[in-house]
Design a protein around this motif. Structure first.
Motif, PDB file in Angstrom:
ATOM      1  N   ALA A 179       9.880  69.734   6.508  1.00 51.75           N
ATOM      2  CA  ALA A 179       9.116  70.555   7.072  1.00 51.75           C
ATOM      3  C   ALA A 179       7.637  70.472   6.740  1.00 51.75           C
ATOM      4  CB  ALA A 179       9.363  72.001   6.836  1.00 51.75           C
TER       5      ALA A 179
ATOM      6  N   LYS B 233       4.187  74.612   8.616  1.00 54.48           N
ATOM      7  CA  LYS B 233       5.377  75.442   8.915  1.00 54.48           C
ATOM      8  C   LYS B 233       5.844  76.099   7.939  1.00 54.48           C
ATOM      9  CE  LYS B 233       9.925  74.854  11.006  1.00 54.48           C
ATOM     10  NZ  LYS B 233      10.937  74.009  11.449  1.00 54.48           N
ATOM     11  N   VAL B 234       6.059  75.635   6.615  1.00 51.39           N
ATOM     12  CA  VAL B 234       6.697  76.212   5.406  1.00 51.39           C
ATOM     13  C   VAL B 234       5.743  77.337   4.936  1.00 51.39           C
ATOM     14  CG1 VAL B 234       7.311  75.911   2.894  1.00 51.39           C
ATOM     15  CG2 VAL B 234       7.936  74.171   4.810  1.00 51.39           C
TER      16      VAL B 234
ATOM     17  N   SER C  59       6.891  80.219   6.800  1.00 53.00           N
ATOM     18  CA  SER C  59       8.414  80.875   6.453  1.00 53.00           C
ATOM     19  C   SER C  59       8.816  80.450   5.120  1.00 53.00           C
ATOM     20  CB  SER C  59       9.333  80.235   7.589  1.00 53.00           C
ATOM     21  OG  SER C  59       9.270  78.868   7.641  1.00 53.00           O
ATOM     22  N   PHE C  60       7.999  80.593   4.026  1.00 50.12           N
ATOM     23  CA  PHE C  60       8.269  80.207   2.722  1.00 50.12           C
ATOM     24  C   PHE C  60       9.643  80.696   2.358  1.00 50.12           C
ATOM     25  CE2 PHE C  60       7.222  80.297  -2.066  1.00 50.12           C
ATOM     26  CZ  PHE C  60       7.077  79.032  -1.952  1.00 50.12           C
TER      27      PHE C  60
ATOM     28  N   ALA D  28      12.571  78.471   3.078  1.00 49.06           N
ATOM     29  CA  ALA D  28      12.385  77.193   2.314  1.00 49.06           C
ATOM     30  C   ALA D  28      13.148  77.461   0.799  1.00 49.06           C
ATOM     31  CB  ALA D  28      11.077  76.527   2.084  1.00 49.06           C
TER      32      ALA D  28
ATOM     33  N   THR E 115      14.000  71.216   0.258  1.00 42.66           N
ATOM     34  CA  THR E 115      12.872  70.887   1.227  1.00 42.66           C
ATOM     35  C   THR E 115      11.785  70.162   1.014  1.00 42.66           C
ATOM     36  OG1 THR E 115      13.365  73.378   2.398  1.00 42.66           O
ATOM     37  CG2 THR E 115      11.435  72.284   2.947  1.00 42.66           C
TER      38      THR E 115
ATOM     39  N   LEU F  22       8.374  68.680   1.643  1.00 45.19           N
ATOM     40  CA  LEU F  22       6.985  69.219   2.346  1.00 45.19           C
ATOM     41  C   LEU F  22       6.124  67.860   2.942  1.00 45.19           C
ATOM     42  CD1 LEU F  22       5.864  72.070  -0.112  1.00 45.19           C
ATOM     43  CD2 LEU F  22       7.375  72.164   2.003  1.00 45.19           C
TER      44      LEU F  22
END
Length: 73
Positions: free
Chosen positions: A10, A14-15, A18-19, A22, A33, A35
């Motif tokens: 991702a 994006k992360v 929506s941390f 992840a 995940t 990055l």
């Protein structure tokens, strides 16, 4: 031994939004995940067990920075 796992990829943007997702992948599903920034793989969020085993395998001893210990207090 052929160990395999699912890897999520991702963008950092994006992360950032929506941390928790992840972290959840790493913590509960044991799935890293990766990055990306501008399409380049730059870092990974990995399960703590994986991180600790990697440090041990590489013979690396970690000392927490003063910055991180002060933030946890």
């Amino acid at each position: 031994m052929d160990a395999r796992t699912t890897e999520h990829e991702a963008s950092i943007a994006k992360v950032r939004n929506s941390f928790a997702d992840a972290i959840g992948h790493a913590r509960y599903s044991s799935e890293p995940t990766v990055l990306t920034s501008r399409g380049k793989r730059v870092a990974a969020i990995v399960p703590m067990e994986f991180y600790e085993r990697a440090l041990e395998a590489l013979g690396i001893e970690v000392t927490p920075s003063q910055e991180s210990t002060a933030a946890d207090s």
